[in-house]
Design a protein around this motif. Sequence first.
Motif, PDB file in Angstrom:
ATOM      1  N   ILE A  55       1.098  -1.686  -0.164  1.00 22.55           N
ATOM      2  CA  ILE A  55      -0.091   0.084   0.225  1.00 22.55           C
ATOM      3  C   ILE A  55       0.878   1.411   0.088  1.00 22.55           C
ATOM      4  CG2 ILE A  55      -1.820  -1.112   1.685  1.00 22.55           C
ATOM      5  CD1 ILE A  55      -1.216   0.242   3.626  1.00 22.55           C
ATOM      6  N   ASN A  92       3.623   3.556  -5.061  1.00 25.15           N
ATOM      7  CA  ASN A  92       3.040   4.561  -5.677  1.00 25.15           C
ATOM      8  C   ASN A  92       1.556   5.548  -4.939  1.00 25.15           C
ATOM      9  OD1 ASN A  92       4.617   4.203  -8.283  1.00 25.15           O
ATOM     10  ND2 ASN A  92       3.269   2.270  -7.753  1.00 25.15           N
ATOM     11  N   TYR A  94      -0.860   3.771  -2.392  1.00 23.23           N
ATOM     12  CA  TYR A  94      -1.941   3.314  -2.760  1.00 23.23           C
ATOM     13  C   TYR A  94      -2.739   3.562  -1.812  1.00 23.23           C
ATOM     14  CZ  TYR A  94       0.110   1.303  -7.303  1.00 23.23           C
ATOM     15  OH  TYR A  94       0.256   0.958  -8.484  1.00 23.23           O
ATOM     16  N   TRP A 120      -0.722   6.260 -11.535  1.00 24.16           N
ATOM     17  CA  TRP A 120      -2.432   6.255 -11.607  1.00 24.16           C
ATOM     18  C   TRP A 120      -3.648   7.519 -11.021  1.00 24.16           C
ATOM     19  CZ3 TRP A 120      -5.064   6.424  -7.203  1.00 24.16           C
ATOM     20  CH2 TRP A 120      -4.542   6.516  -5.523  1.00 24.16           C
ATOM     21  N   GLU A 121      -2.796   8.425 -10.357  1.00 24.44           N
ATOM     22  CA  GLU A 121      -3.560   9.449  -9.635  1.00 24.44           C
ATOM     23  C   GLU A 121      -3.506  10.328 -10.444  1.00 24.44           C
ATOM     24  OE1 GLU A 121      -0.853  11.465  -5.917  1.00 24.44           O
ATOM     25  OE2 GLU A 121       0.103  10.158  -6.193  1.00 24.44           O
TER      26      GLU A 121
END
Length: 401
Positions: free
Chosen positions: A199, A202, A204, A270-271
């Motif tokens: 987690i 990156n 997450y 991904w953000e």
Amino acid sequence: MNSPSVLSAVEPVEVCTASDSSRSSTPRFYYMDSMRSILMMLGVVLHGALIYSATDHWIVSDSHNSIFFSLLDSVIHVFRMPTFFIIAGFFSMMSLQKYGIKVFTQVRLVRIVVPLLSTALFVNTLELYFRTTVLHHEPMSLGHFLTRVLPQLWLSGQWVSHLWFLLTLLQFFAVGISLFLIGGYLPKLSQMRPLVAGIRKNCYFLLLIPCADLLWNVAAKIAPNIFHGSLCCGLLNLEDFITFLPYFLLGLWLFKDKTLQDEFHRIARWEWGMLPLAVLVHYLEENAHGFNTESLLRIYSFGVICALASHICYVLFYRFMNRDSRVFRYLSDASYSIYLFHHICVVIFGYLLLSSTIAIGYKFLAVEIATFAVTLSLHHFLILRIPVLRFLFNGKRTARS
């Protein structure tokens, strides 16, 4: 939302501030000073925008309004207070490790409780008197107000106003001290390392932060009599506590985990895709209410927006504002005073301009300029120069060297 040291107290701030850290061998976090200063000023912008918002009814609301100020308020709202609490958690853990629980508690109580009480007793009382006699058209003597009306306003929690941030911060300090105290007694859970690494990678874990919003809303639906509004004369607001606690915990973790710092100092790919998706979902479900899938999706998407926006804010300051600046050092020190005094200024100046026929854009600028001029003057000419006022409204016993 809001600032305390990292805010230097304010709504602003964490009050255990980056300035404090500069007095020792601990490196100064220049981008924290810049972040605190600008986020503090955005608090003045936010409250000024509420006067002219087309969707919000604030303490003072102009009959001429614009959707622009509604959007301005919404945009600032999503990242400002979450970012503040991340910073507050970071400096809290730094101070706990460096000075220990006893010194941390003594310093924080003075830096927060004294200005909190001083502002509540003097500044917020004057604001409540102005709101009662002028805004609500109930003329009365100050003596009658203090003896008959004010006690009821205090019992109902209306004395808190913008000071909610300091109250919530005190509660988070208790959480931080508790975690610091028991941390040394907990065994190393090696089996948890893969999960933590997963987690943390990156960032997450940002997708988990909105679960606090879901928890609050579910609890409020199940037990509305308990999870609604403020408790104990405004001293405890469970919604604020539950919603912002993950950000404070993130700040604690951020200081402890150097690997997490490396991850948090950059924005994952991904953000950039998740943020517009969350905005789209929230827009599509903005009218969803009740206890259903659509409503929960709306709540979660808004939580994602806040989490990602606060991270992006943090990274931008780290990358572009991580340098020494005399201007931001000064504003960082002044941010506590701005936070404490700005609310009454915005209310009064906004009211005085209600009958003006000038464009609301000029009204907004006038409120902003007047508020900053008054609060900075109070800080520079009174609080910095009069030891009693510096203690009452900044929690500092001696002048800064």
